[in-house]
Write a protein that holds these residues in place. Structure first.
Motif, PDB file in Angstrom:
ATOM      1  N   ALA A 359      -1.056  -7.280 -23.219  1.00  0.00           N
ATOM      2  CA  ALA A 359      -1.835  -6.624 -22.038  1.00  0.00           C
ATOM      3  C   ALA A 359      -1.764  -7.425 -20.798  1.00  0.00           C
ATOM      4  CB  ALA A 359      -3.354  -6.996 -22.560  1.00  0.00           C
ATOM      5  N   GLN A 360      -1.866  -8.697 -20.729  1.00  0.00           N
ATOM      6  CA  GLN A 360      -1.405  -9.188 -19.324  1.00  0.00           C
ATOM      7  C   GLN A 360      -0.281  -8.788 -18.589  1.00  0.00           C
ATOM      8  OE1 GLN A 360      -4.094 -10.936 -17.919  1.00  0.00           O
ATOM      9  NE2 GLN A 360      -5.168 -10.811 -20.060  1.00  0.00           N
ATOM     10  N   GLN A 361       0.769  -8.830 -19.355  1.00  0.00           N
ATOM     11  CA  GLN A 361       2.027  -8.181 -18.732  1.00  0.00           C
ATOM     12  C   GLN A 361       1.950  -7.017 -17.955  1.00  0.00           C
ATOM     13  OE1 GLN A 361       5.088  -8.556 -21.863  1.00  0.00           O
ATOM     14  NE2 GLN A 361       5.353 -10.750 -21.782  1.00  0.00           N
ATOM     15  N   LEU A 362       1.049  -6.059 -18.959  1.00  0.00           N
ATOM     16  CA  LEU A 362       0.881  -4.749 -18.202  1.00  0.00           C
ATOM     17  C   LEU A 362       0.140  -4.634 -17.140  1.00  0.00           C
ATOM     18  CD1 LEU A 362       1.439  -1.492 -19.063  1.00  0.00           C
ATOM     19  CD2 LEU A 362      -0.415  -1.772 -20.568  1.00  0.00           C
ATOM     20  N   SER A 363      -0.864  -5.578 -17.438  1.00  0.00           N
ATOM     21  CA  SER A 363      -1.831  -5.899 -16.088  1.00  0.00           C
ATOM     22  C   SER A 363      -1.386  -6.085 -14.845  1.00  0.00           C
ATOM     23  CB  SER A 363      -3.115  -6.774 -16.412  1.00  0.00           C
ATOM     24  OG  SER A 363      -3.867  -6.811 -15.564  1.00  0.00           O
ATOM     25  N   GLN A 364      -0.269  -7.101 -14.854  1.00  0.00           N
ATOM     26  CA  GLN A 364       0.485  -7.720 -13.703  1.00  0.00           C
ATOM     27  C   GLN A 364       1.256  -6.375 -13.155  1.00  0.00           C
ATOM     28  OE1 GLN A 364       2.765 -11.031 -14.986  1.00  0.00           O
ATOM     29  NE2 GLN A 364       0.924 -12.045 -15.225  1.00  0.00           N
ATOM     30  N   ALA A 365       1.911  -5.702 -14.098  1.00  0.00           N
ATOM     31  CA  ALA A 365       2.948  -4.479 -13.681  1.00  0.00           C
ATOM     32  C   ALA A 365       1.911  -3.532 -12.796  1.00  0.00           C
ATOM     33  CB  ALA A 365       3.504  -3.722 -14.843  1.00  0.00           C
ATOM     34  N   ARG A 366       0.605  -3.381 -13.252  1.00  0.00           N
ATOM     35  CA  ARG A 366      -0.159  -2.259 -12.745  1.00  0.00           C
ATOM     36  C   ARG A 366      -0.706  -2.755 -11.430  1.00  0.00           C
ATOM     37  NH1 ARG A 366      -3.576  -1.266 -18.318  1.00  0.00           N
ATOM     38  NH2 ARG A 366      -2.489   0.703 -18.996  1.00  0.00           N
ATOM     39  N   ARG A 367      -1.014  -4.067 -11.255  1.00  0.00           N
ATOM     40  CA  ARG A 367      -1.470  -4.194  -9.934  1.00  0.00           C
ATOM     41  C   ARG A 367      -0.361  -4.474  -8.977  1.00  0.00           C
ATOM     42  NH1 ARG A 367      -5.063  -5.629 -13.394  1.00  0.00           N
ATOM     43  NH2 ARG A 367      -7.185  -6.567 -12.756  1.00  0.00           N
ATOM     44  N   SER A 368       0.887  -4.741  -9.457  1.00  0.00           N
ATOM     45  CA  SER A 368       1.916  -4.354  -8.424  1.00  0.00           C
ATOM     46  C   SER A 368       2.264  -3.127  -8.084  1.00  0.00           C
ATOM     47  CB  SER A 368       3.143  -4.989  -8.923  1.00  0.00           C
ATOM     48  OG  SER A 368       3.207  -6.475  -9.186  1.00  0.00           O
ATOM     49  N   ALA A 369       2.222  -2.061  -9.065  1.00  0.00           N
ATOM     50  CA  ALA A 369       2.302  -0.716  -8.832  1.00  0.00           C
ATOM     51  C   ALA A 369       1.335  -0.199  -7.877  1.00  0.00           C
ATOM     52  CB  ALA A 369       2.309  -0.073 -10.116  1.00  0.00           C
ATOM     53  N   ALA A 370      -0.038  -0.535  -8.046  1.00  0.00           N
ATOM     54  CA  ALA A 370      -1.202  -0.382  -7.389  1.00  0.00           C
ATOM     55  C   ALA A 370      -1.102  -0.346  -5.590  1.00  0.00           C
ATOM     56  CB  ALA A 370      -2.341  -1.050  -7.567  1.00  0.00           C
ATOM     57  N   GLN A 371      -0.298  -1.608  -5.620  1.00  0.00           N
ATOM     58  CA  GLN A 371      -0.050  -1.980  -4.094  1.00  0.00           C
ATOM     59  C   GLN A 371       0.742  -0.907  -3.572  1.00  0.00           C
ATOM     60  OE1 GLN A 371       1.221  -6.046  -3.960  1.00  0.00           O
ATOM     61  NE2 GLN A 371      -0.810  -6.729  -4.557  1.00  0.00           N
ATOM     62  N   ALA A 372       1.896  -0.407  -4.210  1.00  0.00           N
ATOM     63  CA  ALA A 372       3.136   0.150  -3.688  1.00  0.00           C
ATOM     64  C   ALA A 372       2.375   1.625  -3.804  1.00  0.00           C
ATOM     65  CB  ALA A 372       4.126   0.498  -4.854  1.00  0.00           C
ATOM     66  N   LEU A 373       1.275   2.162  -4.709  1.00  0.00           N
ATOM     67  CA  LEU A 373       0.804   3.265  -4.548  1.00  0.00           C
ATOM     68  C   LEU A 373      -0.036   3.584  -3.299  1.00  0.00           C
ATOM     69  CD1 LEU A 373       0.295   6.223  -6.007  1.00  0.00           C
ATOM     70  CD2 LEU A 373      -1.672   4.857  -7.149  1.00  0.00           C
ATOM     71  N   GLU A 374      -0.964   2.461  -3.186  1.00  0.00           N
ATOM     72  CA  GLU A 374      -1.449   2.567  -1.861  1.00  0.00           C
ATOM     73  C   GLU A 374      -0.976   2.710  -0.735  1.00  0.00           C
ATOM     74  OE1 GLU A 374      -5.337  -0.420  -3.813  1.00  0.00           O
ATOM     75  OE2 GLU A 374      -3.686  -1.379  -2.330  1.00  0.00           O
ATOM     76  N   SER A 375       0.317   2.187  -0.852  1.00  0.00           N
ATOM     77  CA  SER A 375       1.050   2.281   0.550  1.00  0.00           C
ATOM     78  C   SER A 375       1.687   3.718   0.739  1.00  0.00           C
ATOM     79  CB  SER A 375       2.192   1.181   0.665  1.00  0.00           C
ATOM     80  OG  SER A 375       3.127   1.287   1.772  1.00  0.00           O
ATOM     81  N   GLN A 376       2.087   4.044  -0.438  1.00  0.00           N
ATOM     82  CA  GLN A 376       2.746   5.339  -0.373  1.00  0.00           C
ATOM     83  C   GLN A 376       1.752   6.503  -0.080  1.00  0.00           C
ATOM     84  OE1 GLN A 376       6.041   5.926  -3.142  1.00  0.00           O
ATOM     85  NE2 GLN A 376       6.008   3.694  -3.522  1.00  0.00           N
ATOM     86  N   MET A 377       0.621   6.379  -0.997  1.00  0.00           N
ATOM     87  CA  MET A 377      -0.562   7.361  -0.781  1.00  0.00           C
ATOM     88  C   MET A 377      -1.042   7.465   0.872  1.00  0.00           C
ATOM     89  SD  MET A 377      -1.305   9.044  -3.249  1.00  0.00           S
ATOM     90  CE  MET A 377      -3.147   9.623  -3.249  1.00  0.00           C
ATOM     91  N   ALA A 378      -0.942   6.526   1.638  1.00  0.00           N
ATOM     92  CA  ALA A 378      -1.361   6.639   2.970  1.00  0.00           C
ATOM     93  C   ALA A 378      -0.491   7.538   3.670  1.00  0.00           C
ATOM     94  CB  ALA A 378      -1.293   5.250   3.390  1.00  0.00           C
ATOM     95  N   LYS A 379       0.799   7.718   3.336  1.00  0.00           N
ATOM     96  CA  LYS A 379       1.876   8.388   3.887  1.00  0.00           C
ATOM     97  C   LYS A 379       1.727   9.787   3.437  1.00  0.00           C
ATOM     98  CE  LYS A 379       5.300   4.521   4.347  1.00  0.00           C
ATOM     99  NZ  LYS A 379       6.466   4.001   4.059  1.00  0.00           N
ATOM    100  N   GLU A 380       1.621   9.903   1.970  1.00  0.00           N
ATOM    101  CA  GLU A 380       1.345  11.194   1.476  1.00  0.00           C
ATOM    102  C   GLU A 380       0.192  12.055   1.870  1.00  0.00           C
ATOM    103  OE1 GLU A 380       3.340  13.218  -0.711  1.00  0.00           O
ATOM    104  OE2 GLU A 380       4.691  11.840  -0.738  1.00  0.00           O
TER     105      GLU A 380
END
Length: 571
Positions: A359-380
């Protein structure tokens, strides 16, 4: 890529055939004309739920056929493992009957709905109308974030760890909550052990049965081939064996004149012997092989049983046999009094440690992905007419443990709660305009904004997915004007490296079509019938004008439609 769709007797559709191309395929038509039936047909071809109500009322069966581009490296192993031919095209055929059952065929071979669903993820993704409302649901953020980050594998591993912990914990609870609960656990284990034992599972049996099924399904073809082969090798004066025999006699005469030909004599004699043996084996093969519907039915019944047990007990025969051993040991421990609460507590601790680590490993992956998603969503979002909008993923805790969790529940640590998807809760926040506060989507997003948010999320997820075809069914709800044009541009951009099918009521989107289609409803012999056809360039212009002005198409509407088409091509 979807190449061809054929539908017969499905609801209002009498007979419909459409061919699709690469790029952006746009489907338009009046409300109620039957556009949603096309999505239902494609859904059925991909393993969707079938009911007799979908069959046209005056017919006995409905048929959906879909032809896809040649199978790639992901599909070929799936087809081969099921005994289906890997051909130049993939043909999926589904027949719905009034009995409520459906028949499924893949490249001409009988298949199951499960097979279709396994193939579906590698063929196309369908995003249905009103799907943007999913964004307002509690679990949507985690699901969409995982989809964007392609976290299927770690999420599946998390679910497995959670299930192991849940089963171990429930076993412990059963042993510590009294004799009645222990007896219930004992009866369940006895049933599970007996159910697996009665099946007499054998490793590799399912694969062997699938192979035998393939042979039986093609027995007539195999017998005909063996008979023809044996005849070619050994029957008649022109048979290979006769011709080789005559040649051998002639060579032996020549070898008596010139001994250097003796090596050739030996080679031809050996070849004749092998050809005779091959003809004999073909004859024996054809004699022992025969059509056996009873055996085929036995195999189907057995495969159905194996499939049910595999689904119920771990996904494979190996897993089911392993669980049988586990259940047997557990049953022996319960009945013999060998298993202790202390031992189970250790198992729970070990399972909890593993599950929380995942769960902690998955949580870390999600937080990293969230930052990338926020950045890319701004462009989209900027490309979809929401320049200056801010999109944010926020993670929240579940809250402290409750009485329902139990005093020592392994599923709660502090303010974190372990579930099959991990220990995260996430929610999407939006500020649609600069200077406005970030608020949850349910409080701030309009229908049009939700449509664009979902399109942006799906576009980003598609970039990391494998499906060659994306279908958008009226994802343009609540948009128009310049915003609709921005949505059209985004769909057009998606179609550069994916086939995109889009059903729309919005002319600004339809103008970007590489290939245009329309769905129409009409009366035919006192029956309402839906049909569809591909539009010529002139018809596409006429359809755009209709979408702009309604029933009466004015010269101004045609001029405006022409301008929209030209502008779309320029952009």
């Amino acid at each position: 890529m979807l190449r061809h769709l054929r539908v017969r007797n499905l609801a209002l559709i009498d007979e419909l055939e459409l061919s699709f191309e690469e790029g952006l395929n746009v489907i338009t038509g009046e409300t109620g004309a039957g556009k949603s039936l096309l999505m239902q047909a494609l859904g059925l071809a991909l393993g969707g739920r079938a009911t007799a109500e979908l069959i046209r009322h005056d017919t006995q069966e409905a048929i959906v056929e879909a032809v896809f581009a040649p199978p790639d490296g992901r599909l070929a192993p799936l087809l081969e493992s099921g005994g289906y031919a890997v051909e130049e095209e993939l043909l999926v055929r589904r027949v719905l009957t009034q009995s409520g059952r459906s028949r499924v065929y893949v490249n001409g071979g009988a298949a199951t709905v499960t097979v279709l669903r396994q193939l579906a993820d590698n063929l196309m993704h369908i995003y249905g109308q009103h799907e943007q409302q999913v964004l307002l649901e509690a679990e949507a953020a985690i699901d969409l974030l995982d989809d964007f980050a392609d976290l299927y594998q770690p999420r599946a591993a998390m679910a497995q760890c959670h299930q192991t912990l849940r089963q171990t914990w429930e076993h412990l609870q059963a042993l510590t909550t009294g004799k009645a609960a222990a007896e219930a656990r004992r009866e369940l284990l006895r049933f599970q052990v007996d159910e697996i034992a009665r099946a007499e599972l054998r490793l590799g049996e399912d694969e062997a049965l699938r192979q035998e099924k393939t042979v039986l399904m093609n027995s007539e073809r195999l017998v005909q081939g063996a008979t023809a082969g044996e005849a070619l090798l050994a029957a008649g004066e022109e048979a290979v064996t006769d011709r080789l025999g005559r040649l051998l006699s002639r060579l032996r005469e020549l070898a008596r004149i010139d001994a250097s030909l003796q090596d050739v004599v030996v080679l031809v004699a050996g070849g004749l012997a092998q050809v005779e043996e091959a003809a004999l084996q073909l004859r024996r093969y054809g004699q022992r092989l025969h059509v056996n519907p009873e055996r085929l039915e036995e195999i189907e019944t057995r495969l159905a049983l194996l499939s049910r047990l595999k689904h119920k007990y771990g996904g494979s025969i190996e897993a089911a046999l392993a669980l049988q051993e586990t259940f047997t040991r557990e049953l022996q421990h319960i009945e013999g009094g060998e298993e202790t609460v202390t031992a189970l507590l250790h198992q729970v601790e070990a399972a909890a440690a593993t599950a929380w680590e995942k769960a902690q490993q998955l949580s870390q992956a999600r937080r990293s992905a969230a930052q990338a998603l926020e950045s890319q969503m701004a462009k989209e979002l900027a490309s979809l007419g929401m320049k200056g909008a801010t999109f944010q993923v926020r993670f929240a805790e579940f809250g402290a443990a409750t009485d329902e969790d139990g005093i020592d529940s392994p599923f709660v640590r502090g303010r974190q709660r372990l579930r099959s998807v991990g220990c995260d809760r996430a929610e999407f926040y939006l500020s649609a305009n600069p200077g406005e506060p970030l608020l949850p989507l349910a409080q701030v997003a309009s229908g049009g904004e939700l449509s664009r948010l979902m399109l942006a999320l799906k576009a980003l997820s598609a970039a990391v997915g494998d499906a060659p075809t994306l279908i958008f069914d009226e994802v343009d709800a609540g948009v128009g004007g310049a915003v609709a044009e921005a949505v059209g541009r985004r769909l057009k951009a998606l179609s550069h490296n994916r086939q995109v099918l889009c059903i729309t009521h919005v002319p600004q989107i339809a103008a970007f079509a590489d290939h245009a289609y329309t769905v129409e409803k009409r009366m035919l012999k006192n029956r309402t019938v839906s049909s569809a056809r591909r539009l010529t360039a002139e018809e596409q212009l006429h359809e755009l004008a209709r979408m702009l002005s309604g029933v009466e198409i004015s010269a101004e509407a045609k001029r405006h439609a022409q301008e929209m088409l030209e502008a779309a091509r320029r952009r």
